[in-house]
Scaffold this active site. Structure first.
Site, short mmCIF file in Angstrom:
data_model
loop_
_atom_site.label_atom_id
_atom_site.label_comp_id
_atom_site.label_asym_id
_atom_site.label_seq_id
_atom_site.Cartn_x
_atom_site.Cartn_y
_atom_site.Cartn_z
N LYS A 12 0.73 -1.29 0.07
CA LYS A 12 -0.11 -0.18 0.09
C LYS A 12 0.86 1.17 -0.11
O LYS A 12 1.91 1.17 0.26
CB LYS A 12 -1.02 0.16 1.24
N ALA A 97 9.81 -0.10 4.86
CA ALA A 97 9.38 0.73 3.67
C ALA A 97 8.36 1.88 3.93
O ALA A 97 8.15 2.79 3.10
CB ALA A 97 9.42 0.15 2.28
N GLY A 98 7.37 1.54 4.81
CA GLY A 98 6.14 2.05 4.95
C GLY A 98 5.15 1.51 3.91
O GLY A 98 3.99 2.36 3.89
N MET A 99 5.44 0.38 3.19
CA MET A 99 4.42 -0.01 2.41
C MET A 99 3.57 -1.22 2.99
O MET A 99 2.72 -1.70 2.17
CB MET A 99 5.16 -0.61 1.20
N SER A 103 2.51 -6.72 7.10
CA SER A 103 0.99 -6.71 7.52
C SER A 103 0.16 -7.40 6.19
O SER A 103 -0.66 -8.03 6.69
CB SER A 103 0.65 -5.32 7.85
N SER A 104 0.53 -7.11 5.05
CA SER A 104 -0.18 -7.50 4.05
C SER A 104 -0.03 -9.10 3.94
O SER A 104 -0.77 -9.92 3.78
CB SER A 104 0.34 -6.88 2.57
N ASP A 136 -2.18 -1.80 10.39
CA ASP A 136 -2.28 -1.96 8.94
C ASP A 136 -2.99 -3.14 8.53
O ASP A 136 -3.58 -3.28 7.45
CB ASP A 136 -1.06 -1.83 8.22
#
Length: 289
Positions: A12, A97-99, A103-104, A136
């Protein structure tokens, strides 16, 4: 059903990230738009009948006890005796990375094992489990672009226009805890409203993805100079970069696929498109249509 292969776990981007306050327990309150992109990890999950949980790292080595194994253990509490799994992870989304890559992965694991073990737990129950793993995770379980508030648990689906993005991840990562603990972090950004974001998104063709700002970015740039370097690299090509999440990845909207300059050695650079819906949306009952 004995196995599920080629399960996507998309990353994300945070189109903006405002910190609007802090709870008594120390958790920060945020507002953000989370957007799914087509940069994905891939999971392969095989059922085990000995009650064991095992993991195989197919690309990048992962920590011994990552979010995927923690998610599997949380869900196994609802499984029949003897139900286990072997989980292979092909990691492509960069870490720190903050992506939302970890969590995904955890969300995809929960959705897949819920099906593979025949548990049929509703989405709301999986979200409770997911929130205990990371803020997230519920977003990825819902599987739709969203306006997100609270500590990540208040999720309102929104429609986003199609877009192309250049995402840049320098080799350095950032510890999220260090950013949120910083005394100079802005924690009192005034609350925005969905209608304000939606109005700009619909009517500003040239900057429809540039609402707000990322409150974490100034602290991240101080802690990790590579964030500034990545933003400047995008700027040298006429692109307006900003950080996603807690970094260190930065991104910029781009009008179309573009030939980019050669990035510094060790950087990950990818041109991505956004996604309307997670490929596994609908795998848990009570999914929002």
């Amino acid at each position: 059903m004995k196995a599920l292969y080629d399960l996507p776990a998309p990353a994300k981007l945070n189109l903006f990230l405002h910190i609007t306050g802090r709870r008594d327990d120390g958790y920060h309150l945020l507002q953000s738009v989370f957007m799914l992109i087509d940069w994905c990890d891939t999971l392969h999950i095989e059922r085990r009948d000995d009650g064991q949980l095992s993991r195989e790292d197919l690309t990048t080595p992962l920590p011994a006890d990552d979010l995927v194994l923690r998610a599997a253990r949380a869900l196994q509490a609802f499984a029949r005796p003897g139900q286990g799994a072997h989980i292979g992870i092909a990691k492509h989304v960069p870490a720190q990375a903050g992506m939302g890559g970890g969590s995904s992965d955890a969300a995809t694991c929960l959705l897949a094992l819920n099906r593979l073990w025949g548990l049929n737990l509703p989405l709301a129950r999986l979200e409770q489990m997911g929130l205990a793993l990371g803020a997230d995770v519920p977003f990825f379980l819902r599987g739709r672009n969203a306006w997100v508030e609270g500590i990540g648990e208040k999720i309102t689906p929104i429609e986003l226009a199609p877009g192309r993005f250049c995402v840049v991840k320098p080799p350095e990562g950032i510890d999220t805890r260090g950013i949120f603990a910083a005394p100079d972090l802005e924690r009192q950004t005034p609350s925005a409203i969905i209608a304000g974001f939606a109005a700009k998104h619909r009517t500003n063709e040239n900057d429809k993805f540039e609402f707000g700002h990322n409150d974490l970015q100034p602290v991240a740039q101080r802690l990790c100079p590579a964030v500034t370097q990545a933003i400047e690299w995008l700027g040298s090509q006429g692109l307006k970069g900003r950080m996603t999440g807690s970094g260190s990845a930065v991104f910029a909207a781009m009008p179309q696929e573009t030939k980019l300059a050669v990035a510094p050695e060790g950087w990950s650079v990818r041109q991505c498109g956004n996604m309307d819906v997670h490929p596994l949306a609908g795998w848990a009952s009570s999914d929002i249509s």
